[in-house]
Enzyme design. Structure first.
Site, short mmCIF file in Angstrom:
data_model
loop_
_atom_site.label_atom_id
_atom_site.label_comp_id
_atom_site.label_asym_id
_atom_site.label_seq_id
_atom_site.Cartn_x
_atom_site.Cartn_y
_atom_site.Cartn_z
N GLY A 190 0.82 -1.20 0.00
CA GLY A 190 0.00 0.00 0.00
C GLY A 190 0.85 1.24 0.00
O GLY A 190 2.02 1.20 0.37
N GLY A 193 1.96 5.73 4.47
CA GLY A 193 1.06 6.42 5.39
C GLY A 193 -0.33 5.85 5.45
O GLY A 193 -1.23 6.46 6.01
N THR A 194 -0.55 4.66 4.89
CA THR A 194 -1.90 4.12 4.91
C THR A 194 -2.12 3.21 6.12
O THR A 194 -3.22 2.68 6.28
CB THR A 194 -2.20 3.32 3.63
OG1 THR A 194 -1.07 2.52 3.31
CG2 THR A 194 -2.51 4.24 2.47
N GLY A 195 -1.09 3.03 6.93
CA GLY A 195 -1.30 2.29 8.17
C GLY A 195 -0.77 0.87 8.17
O GLY A 195 -1.24 0.03 8.92
N LYS A 196 0.23 0.60 7.34
CA LYS A 196 0.79 -0.76 7.29
C LYS A 196 1.48 -1.08 8.62
O LYS A 196 1.25 -2.14 9.21
CB LYS A 196 1.76 -0.89 6.12
CG LYS A 196 1.09 -0.70 4.78
CD LYS A 196 2.04 -0.85 3.62
CE LYS A 196 3.07 0.25 3.53
NZ LYS A 196 2.50 1.57 3.21
N GLU A 413 -12.44 32.54 -11.62
CA GLU A 413 -12.95 31.55 -10.65
C GLU A 413 -14.47 31.57 -10.61
O GLU A 413 -15.10 30.51 -10.46
CB GLU A 413 -12.36 31.81 -9.26
CG GLU A 413 -10.85 31.66 -9.15
CD GLU A 413 -10.31 30.35 -9.71
OE1 GLU A 413 -10.97 29.31 -9.58
OE2 GLU A 413 -9.21 30.39 -10.31
P1 ADP Z 1 2.73 3.09 6.68
O1 ADP Z 1 3.44 2.08 7.50
O2 ADP Z 1 1.68 2.50 5.80
O3 ADP Z 1 3.62 4.02 5.92
P2 ADP Z 1 1.93 4.07 9.24
O4 ADP Z 1 1.28 2.87 9.77
O5 ADP Z 1 3.32 4.33 9.69
O6 ADP Z 1 1.91 4.05 7.66
O7 ADP Z 1 1.02 5.33 9.52
C1 ADP Z 1 1.52 6.54 9.99
C2 ADP Z 1 0.52 7.23 10.90
O8 ADP Z 1 -0.63 7.63 10.17
C3 ADP Z 1 0.00 6.33 11.98
O9 ADP Z 1 0.80 6.41 13.11
C4 ADP Z 1 -1.39 6.87 12.24
O10 ADP Z 1 -1.35 7.95 13.14
C5 ADP Z 1 -1.81 7.39 10.90
N1 ADP Z 1 -2.61 6.40 10.15
C6 ADP Z 1 -2.26 5.84 8.98
N2 ADP Z 1 -3.21 5.01 8.53
C7 ADP Z 1 -4.19 5.02 9.45
C8 ADP Z 1 -5.46 4.35 9.56
N3 ADP Z 1 -5.90 3.50 8.62
N4 ADP Z 1 -6.22 4.61 10.64
C9 ADP Z 1 -5.81 5.46 11.59
N5 ADP Z 1 -4.63 6.13 11.54
C10 ADP Z 1 -3.83 5.92 10.49
ZN ZN Z 2 -9.20 27.86 -13.98
#
Ligand code: ADP
Ligand code: ZN
Length: 597
Positions: A190, A193-196, A413
């Site tokens: 993924g 920043g998606t929460g892996k 705009e």
């Molecule tokens: P990845 O590992 O996919 O790059 P992270 O798990 O490190 O992403 O996510 C970074 C931060 O973003 C987390 O600590 C959390 O605060 C926030 N975050 C990311 N995805 C989620 C989610 N699905 N639900 C809640 N918070 C999330």
């Molecule tokens: Zn325009």
């Protein structure tokens, strides 16, 4: 710990030195040796103390002074005895023991302290090329580090998939009885920043097992062979704490496809990768080490990693949809005071493409902003400002626009806004602004009505109409010769939509519903080797132009029919710089009535 030691070392050094100086500062005068000799001769001395070469003298009238013995003076002792002077001596080593120790040890102490300090620092920074083969896998034990499934939102499918693993870790016996085998390796795929990481941590927390966290790039260092021994070390650590989870972030840093040519970097990576594969193949499935690798580039991973018995299970985590975004914002604002005006739906709708990390950042920025303005809670205003800042960079309030530029931008705009708002199939306008940001001089924001999975032809055409609204407003007001270059991006997007409508989505009767794709500058049917004829190419061109023209004229008619709204909206935009949905609707409502009379 180290800091404390250094602190006390410095303190004691200071104390010793000042103490020494105080002793020395008694202001005892020095007298030359010949005067000292004559004093002996004249019976003026009561007592002397010889300290190495230094002689401390107490005179008969209780004055003190000191002097130094020249190298050869065999008569001195005889004279002293003859004159009945009290004589004291100290052994050589005892002379001012503290200061002499300090002087000889001081540089060494300094060097050792610095060295310890340096090592500590290097180690902390993670660049520990001195400490070769210890894996940097960290175990997280902190209580506040506990992440549960309920803390993660927007990836329900992924959560469902990993729940089974938690069950297994909790009741391994039950699974084993049924002959169940758990995957050793899970690949989480993924965007960043998606929460892996979060999800992997949650598995460990939910199952109450240790969680080892290491990044793929930690393995690859400058010394060949380090990566492999780190892998061994990591697995050894893990084996002592079964069952457990090892999380390898950025696994693509080591798991890239192996190439044929050899250079040092690749060699090192290959050894590391091989070691991981050896370890994974080596341990028994039911032992309980689960390795979770995370990547956003599964395409570059070595196929060997994905073979059965290795990372054979894939869990895909995508960017959250509207519903997911809403839940994530709720999670992150749980402990934050919110104003009554907060509307989670609107925030979620206006943040397409935001990852969980972006949303967490959005909440954070908003909270900081509220704090900066001494507010008790966060309102929609803070969210709006922070969101715009994250999307487009900070407002360029300092950019001075002339009155004329501002007016042009306001008309432009307003053109987008009016078309978008009056075409019922188009997404409603969320807000419009002429505050310059980043590269743009103004922007119109639309809110998607729902989670759009499929878009109709009608809607696509309404998008093209709206995109030309800006340029058309300029054309109508200032005349064709005075149209600015500010519409280049609008034109680009509109043309791309039109092209895709013809070549991808099959909306042209003349071309038919077939896929025409570019491959090395030529169009082919389905990217295969069937090159399309010049005749078809010509038709594509004509059809694109036809769609654009049709919608351009349609938009022009709408603007001309509603020229009142255009003027009023321009005035309001110049006055307020940003108009929200309510204000926009009001302007359109009142001026439409006048128009219709
Ligand atoms: P990845 O590992 O996919 O790059 P992270 O798990 O490190 O992403 O996510 C970074 C931060 O973003 C987390 O600590 C959390 O605060 C926030 N975050 C990311 N995805 C989620 C989610 N699905 N639900 C809640 N918070 C999330
Ligand atoms: Zn325009």
């Amino acid at each position: 710990m180290i800091k404390k030691i250094i602190f006390w070392l410095i303190i004691s050094i200071i104390i010793i030195f000042t103490f020494n100086n105080i002793i020395k500062k008694k202001n005892i005068p020095i007298i030359n040796y010949s005067n000292f000799l004559s004093d002996i001769e004249n019976n003026k001395i009561k007592k002397i103390k010889i300290n190495g070469k230094k002689i401390n003298v107490l005179t008969t009238n209780n004055n003190k002074y000191y002097t130094y013995i020249p190298i050869y003076d065999n008569n001195l002792l005889k004279n002293i005895i003859k004159k009945n002077i009290i004589l004291n001596t100290t052994p050589l080593e005892e002379q001012n023991i503290i200061s002499s120790t300090m002087i000889s040890w001081f540089p060494i102490i300094i060097i050792i302290t610095l060295w310890v300090f340096l090592i500590k620092k290097i180690y902390k920074n993670g660049n520990n090329s001195f400490i070769f083969n210890k894996s940097k896998a960290k175990i997280s034990k902190k209580k506040n580090n506990i992440i549960l499934f309920k803390d993660i939102a927007g990836c329900d499918e992924a959560k469902e998939e990993v729940k089974e693993i938690v069950e297994y870790l909790k009741k391994p016996k039950k699974f084993k009885k049924l002959g169940g085998k758990l995957p050793k390796g899970i690949l989480m795929i993924g965007p960043p920043g998606t929460g892996k990481t979060l999800l992997a941590k949650a598995i460990a927390s939910e199952a109450k097992v240790p969680f080892y966290n290491i990044s793929g790039s930690d393995f690859v260092e400058m010394f060949v062979g380090v990566g492999a021994s780190r892998v061994r070390d990591m697995f050894n650590k893990a084996k002592k704490n079964l069952p457990c989870i090892i999380f390898i972030d950025e696994i693509d840093a080591i798991g890239r496809k192996r190439s044929n040519y050899i250079n040092n970097g690749n060699d090192e990576r290959e050894q590391t990768l091989n070691q991981i594969l050896v370890e994974m193949d080596g341990f028994d499935k039911n032992k309980g080490i689960i390795i979770i690798g995370a990547t956003n580039r599964p395409d570059i991973l070595d196929p060997a990693l994905m073979r059965p018995g290795r990372f054979d299970r894939k869990v895909i985590i995508d960017l959250p949809d509207i519903k997911g975004r809403k839940q994530i914002i709720k999670i992150h604002t749980k402990n934050i005071p919110l104003n009554k005006d907060i509307n989670f739906n609107i925030i979620a709708k206006s943040t397409p493409g935001f990852s969980g990390a972006d949303l967490s950042n959005l909440v954070n920025e908003s909270a900081l902003l509220a704090a900066k303005n001494n507010k008790k809670n966060i309102s929609m205003k803070e969210f709006e400002i922070s969101k715009d800042k994250i999307i487009m960079g900070t407002e360029r309030k300092s950019l001075i626009m002339t009155k004329k530029q501002k007016e042009l931008s306001a008309y432009h705009e307003s053109g987008h806004t009016i078309i978008g708002e009056l075409l019922s199939e188009h997404d409603p306008v969320h807000k419009v602004t002429i505050i310059p940001r980043g590269k743009t001089l103004g922007l119109t924001f639309f809110l998607p009505k729902g989670n759009e999975i499929s878009i109709s032809k009608k809607k696509l055409e309404s998008k093209i109409c709206t995109l030309y609204g800006g340029r058309l407003a300029e054309e109508i007001i200032y005349g064709e010769e005075n149209i600015s270059i500010g519409s280049s991006n609008d034109i680009k997007i509109a043309t791309t939509i039109a092209k895709n409508m013809i070549t991808k989505w099959g909306y042209s009767n003349k071309i038919g519903p077939i896929l025409l794709e570019k491959n090395n500058n030529n169009y082919y049917i389905n990217q295969n080797n069937i090159e399309i004829s010049n005749y078809t190419l010509k038709i594509i061109e004509q059809e694109i132009k036809k769609i654009i023209k049709k919608n351009y004229l349609k938009a022009k008619k709408i603007l001309l029919d509603n020229i009142n709204i255009l003027h009023t909206m321009k005035d309001q935009l110049i006055k307020y710089e940003t108009l929200n949905r309510k204000q926009i609707k009001k302007i359109i409502f009142y001026n439409k009535n006048i128009n219709n009379k």
